[in-house]
Design a protein around this motif. Structure first.
Motif, mmCIF file in Angstrom:
data_model
loop_
_atom_site.group_PDB
_atom_site.id
_atom_site.type_symbol
_atom_site.label_atom_id
_atom_site.label_comp_id
_atom_site.label_asym_id
_atom_site.label_seq_id
_atom_site.Cartn_x
_atom_site.Cartn_y
_atom_site.Cartn_z
ATOM 1 N N ASN A 153 -31.394 30.421 43.673
ATOM 2 C CA ASN A 153 -32.176 29.420 44.403
ATOM 3 C C ASN A 153 -33.619 29.325 43.912
ATOM 4 N N CYS B 204 -30.835 33.905 52.614
ATOM 5 C CA CYS B 204 -29.843 32.882 52.300
ATOM 6 C C CYS B 204 -28.453 33.420 52.656
ATOM 7 N N CYS C 206 -30.173 34.181 46.289
ATOM 8 C CA CYS C 206 -31.620 33.950 46.181
ATOM 9 C C CYS C 206 -32.055 33.820 44.718
ATOM 10 N N CYS D 169 -36.420 34.736 49.312
ATOM 11 C CA CYS D 169 -36.765 33.817 48.219
ATOM 12 C C CYS D 169 -37.632 32.648 48.687
ATOM 13 N N CYS E 130 -35.571 31.332 53.954
ATOM 14 C CA CYS E 130 -35.137 32.684 53.591
ATOM 15 C C CYS E 130 -36.379 33.570 53.443
HETATM 16 ZN ZN LIG Z 1 -32.917 33.407 49.664
#
Ligand SMILES: [Zn+2]
Length: 173
Positions: free
Chosen positions: A132, A124, A129, A92, A89
């Motif tokens: 995560n 994502c 995010c 993140c 991603c």
């Molecule tokens: Zn992400």
């Protein structure tokens, strides 16, 4: 200070306040946006908040802290089931399984957005995010940015999301 910002600062994230932060979609789209209940309990002045629209599969929404304000972004996922390989991603920096990262595009705010000028980012697929970056132990499906503490990852996520939001707001090029 606008009324919306006041409402956000007070931690009372009203539906109206969330809709009023949206910068790159029509008022009609912001009005039709579905806001899950949990979003009202978040603090988008401090943290990136993202969600998908279960009834509009290509739609995604992101609330991004920018200074003391919040910028709301309407995103559109490219059709299909996301990137077919393991991918990272861009927001993140979490490495996710095939299908769990998607390419999202945001129309630029204002006149250039109406000319179909867009900004893209891989993110994502679930736009979660903020969750995560809090994962402490990597799993085969979800590997957070290694070597960083949770607070460092949160800070980096805010910075990258802010950079993306500035591009959406930018009227240059
Ligand atoms: Zn992400």
């Amino acid at each position: 200070m606008s009324q919306a910002t006041t409402a956000l600062d007070a931690g009372h994230l009203t539906d109206e306040a969330i809709r009023s932060t949206m910068t790159n979609c029509t008022r009609g789209e912001a009005h039709r946006m579905r806001v899950p209940d949990w979003v009202h309990g978040t603090d988008p002045v401090r943290e990136v908040v993202g969600w998908r629209d279960p009834k509009a599969p290509e739609r995604g929404w992101l609330l991004v802290p920018l200074g003391e304000a919040v910028v709301g972004l309407a995103l559109r996922a490219t059709p299909g089931k996301g990137v077919r390989a393991t991918a990272m991603c861009d927001l993140c920096r979490t490495t996710r399984s095939p299908g769990e990262v998607s390419l999202f595009v945001a129309a630029r705010a204002g006149e250039s957005g109406r000319k179909l000028n867009t900004v893209g980012t891989y993110a994502c697929t679930d736009l979660a995010c903020a969750d995560n970056v809090r994962v402490l132990r990597a799993t085969p499906r979800l590997k957070p940015d290694p070597g960083l503490s949770v607070s460092q990852r949160q800070e980096a996520l805010r910075e990258r999301a802010a950079t993306f939001a500035r591009k959406v707001l930018s009227t240059a090029d």
